[in-house]
Design an enzyme around this catalytic site. Structure first.
Site, PDB file in Angstrom:
ATOM      1  CB  SER A   1      -2.092  -6.137   8.796  1.00  0.00           C
ATOM      2  OG  SER A   1      -1.184  -7.099   9.295  1.00  0.00           O
TER       3      SER A   1
ATOM      4  CE1 TYR B   1       2.568  -4.068   5.732  1.00  0.00           C
ATOM      5  CE2 TYR B   1       2.342  -5.194   7.838  1.00  0.00           C
ATOM      6  CZ  TYR B   1       1.958  -5.020   6.521  1.00  0.00           C
ATOM      7  OH  TYR B   1       0.952  -5.804   6.004  1.00  0.00           O
TER       8      TYR B   1
HETATM    9  N1  LIG Z   1       1.009 -11.419   3.063  1.00  0.00           N
HETATM   10  C1  LIG Z   1       0.656 -11.230   4.317  1.00  0.00           C
HETATM   11  O1  LIG Z   1       1.035 -12.031   5.195  1.00  0.00           O
HETATM   12  C2  LIG Z   1      -0.194 -10.066   4.723  1.00  0.00           C
HETATM   13  C3  LIG Z   1      -0.653 -10.013   6.056  1.00  0.00           C
HETATM   14  C4  LIG Z   1      -1.449  -8.942   6.459  1.00  0.00           C
HETATM   15  C5  LIG Z   1      -1.813  -7.955   5.549  1.00  0.00           C
HETATM   16  N2  LIG Z   1      -1.364  -8.032   4.260  1.00  0.00           N
HETATM   17  C6  LIG Z   1      -1.748  -6.948   3.355  1.00  0.00           C
HETATM   18  O2  LIG Z   1      -2.285  -7.491   2.172  1.00  0.00           O
HETATM   19  C7  LIG Z   1      -1.951  -6.654   1.059  1.00  0.00           C
HETATM   20  C8  LIG Z   1      -1.297  -7.480  -0.017  1.00  0.00           C
HETATM   21  O3  LIG Z   1      -0.165  -8.150   0.518  1.00  0.00           O
HETATM   22  P1  LIG Z   1       0.601  -9.268  -0.310  1.00  0.00           P
HETATM   23  O4  LIG Z   1       1.288 -10.115   0.683  1.00  0.00           O
HETATM   24  O5  LIG Z   1      -0.297  -9.885  -1.314  1.00  0.00           O
HETATM   25  O6  LIG Z   1       1.713  -8.350  -1.035  1.00  0.00           O
HETATM   26  P2  LIG Z   1       2.616  -8.628  -2.339  1.00  0.00           P
HETATM   27  O7  LIG Z   1       3.882  -7.877  -2.135  1.00  0.00           O
HETATM   28  O8  LIG Z   1       2.664 -10.072  -2.630  1.00  0.00           O
HETATM   29  O9  LIG Z   1       1.765  -7.885  -3.465  1.00  0.00           O
HETATM   30  C9  LIG Z   1       1.561  -6.500  -3.383  1.00  0.00           C
HETATM   31  C10 LIG Z   1       1.358  -5.933  -4.775  1.00  0.00           C
HETATM   32  O10 LIG Z   1       1.220  -4.518  -4.627  1.00  0.00           O
HETATM   33  C11 LIG Z   1       1.966  -3.894  -5.645  1.00  0.00           C
HETATM   34  N3  LIG Z   1       2.358  -2.544  -5.229  1.00  0.00           N
HETATM   35  C12 LIG Z   1       3.300  -2.191  -4.324  1.00  0.00           C
HETATM   36  N4  LIG Z   1       3.423  -0.862  -4.281  1.00  0.00           N
HETATM   37  C13 LIG Z   1       2.530  -0.352  -5.164  1.00  0.00           C
HETATM   38  C14 LIG Z   1       2.202   0.963  -5.577  1.00  0.00           C
HETATM   39  N5  LIG Z   1       2.850   2.027  -5.077  1.00  0.00           N
HETATM   40  N6  LIG Z   1       1.223   1.126  -6.491  1.00  0.00           N
HETATM   41  C15 LIG Z   1       0.593   0.054  -7.026  1.00  0.00           C
HETATM   42  N7  LIG Z   1       0.884  -1.210  -6.702  1.00  0.00           N
HETATM   43  C16 LIG Z   1       1.846  -1.414  -5.765  1.00  0.00           C
HETATM   44  C17 LIG Z   1       3.169  -4.804  -5.847  1.00  0.00           C
HETATM   45  O11 LIG Z   1       3.774  -4.591  -7.112  1.00  0.00           O
HETATM   46  C18 LIG Z   1       2.545  -6.183  -5.699  1.00  0.00           C
HETATM   47  O12 LIG Z   1       2.087  -6.694  -6.936  1.00  0.00           O
HETATM   48  C19 LIG Z   1      -1.073  -5.535   1.625  1.00  0.00           C
HETATM   49  O13 LIG Z   1      -1.884  -4.407   1.881  1.00  0.00           O
HETATM   50  C20 LIG Z   1      -0.569  -6.104   2.930  1.00  0.00           C
HETATM   51  O14 LIG Z   1      -0.266  -5.111   3.873  1.00  0.00           O
HETATM   52  C21 LIG Z   1      -0.570  -9.062   3.843  1.00  0.00           C
END
Ligand SMILES: NC(=O)c1ccc[n+]([C@@H]2O[C@H](COP(=O)([O-])OP(=O)(O)OC[C@H]3O[C@@H](n4cnc5c(N)ncnc54)[C@H](O)[C@@H]3O)[C@@H](O)[C@H]2O)c1
Length: 253
Positions: free
Chosen positions: A140, A153
């Protein structure tokens, strides 16, 4: 099709960036194991891929439990005959500073760092048998920059950045490449939850977060999925141990 005959695991593929990645992989010919702790959304993602003529299976699994992490890797190998690609996308967002409790820290580290390591450990066993592979981790902008009340986080995302380098070194002899992507603010279920918790509309959120970028907007899940596709594909055959910012310029200023 860039992933023809490849077997790919995407964790957290029931929503957001993971879902978009699983869909793009399906469109590019991969056989996709859609894993998520939420079985219902995982099933929906798998069905979407199948409806477009792709190949997918879903599995309800919590990556923070070692036996379930192993089941993710073994299920993909048993269903599709091997594992070539792993996208470590699943994560929880514990957005806290000193107010983070020991339980908050344990959950954050347990899913984001230890869970990611466990899925990788077991997927790598199958990749070795398949002659190599590619791993893409979700780091991230929070791996690089400070944000208010983000200790729990950001520490996990900084760990993912370093884990990527260490894994790339240790797995290179097995023809396994490891890279990470570093998204900025992307419009997903997680960011919508954040918007709701701070009482913002999408327009307000897009204006406020977009103002921190050159492109003046937040990103969409597919704008992260395509760079992940590139790093997972043969087009990135000389790329390992590195990080790719996908942040509209956020960290370039
Ligand atoms: N959305 C953002 O702005 C952003 C920015 C930087 C990095 N990220 C990274 O991208 C990735 C996805 O983010 P997102 O925004 O799509 O998240 P989200 O919350 O929309 O989706 C995450 C998914 O992971 C699943 N999950 C959570 N815990 C779990 C577990 N223990 N085992 C299996 N599945 C699990 C959830 O059920 C969900 O479906 C993450 O690693 C996040 O850190 C996101």
């Amino acid at each position: 099709m860039r992933l023809q005959n490849k077997v790919a695991i995407v964790t957290g593929a029931g929503a957001g960036i993971g879902q978009a990645t699983a869909e793009v992989f399906g469109e590019e010919g991969a056989k996709v194991l859609v894993a998520d702790v939420d079985g219902k959304t995982a099933e929906e993602t798998a069905r979407k891929i199948q409806n477009k003529g792709g190949t997918a299976r879903f599995l309800q699994a919590d990556i923070s439990k070692e036996d379930e992490a192993r089941r993710i890797a073994d299920t993909a190998a048993e269903a599709f005959g091997g594992v070539h690609i792993l996208v470590n996308n699943a994560a929880v967002f514990v957005l806290k500073g000193f107010d983070a409790t020991v339980e908050d820290w344990q959950r954050s580290l347990g899913v984001n760092v230890i869970g990611t390591s466990m899925v990788t450990k077991y997927a790598v066993e199958h990749m070795k048998k398949s002659g190599g592979g590619a791993i893409v981790n979700l780091a991230s902008i929070s791996s690089f920059v400070a944000q208010p009340n983000f200790f729990a986080y950001s520490a996990t995302k900084a760990a993912i950045l370093q884990l990527t380098r260490n894994m790339a070194m240790d797995l290179a002899p097995f023809n396994i490449r490891v890279n990470c992507v570093c998204p900025g603010t992307i419009l997903t279920a997680a960011s919508r939850r954040h918007m709701e918790s701070v009482g913002m509309t999408f327009e307000q959120f897009n204006d406020e977060e977009g103002a921190k970028t050159f492109l003046k907007r937040v990103g969409q899940p597919r704008e992260v999925a395509y760079p992940i596709l590139f790093l997972a594909s043969e087009e990135a055959s000389y790329i390992t141990g590195t990080s790719l910012m996908i942040d509209g310029g956020y960290t370039a200023q």
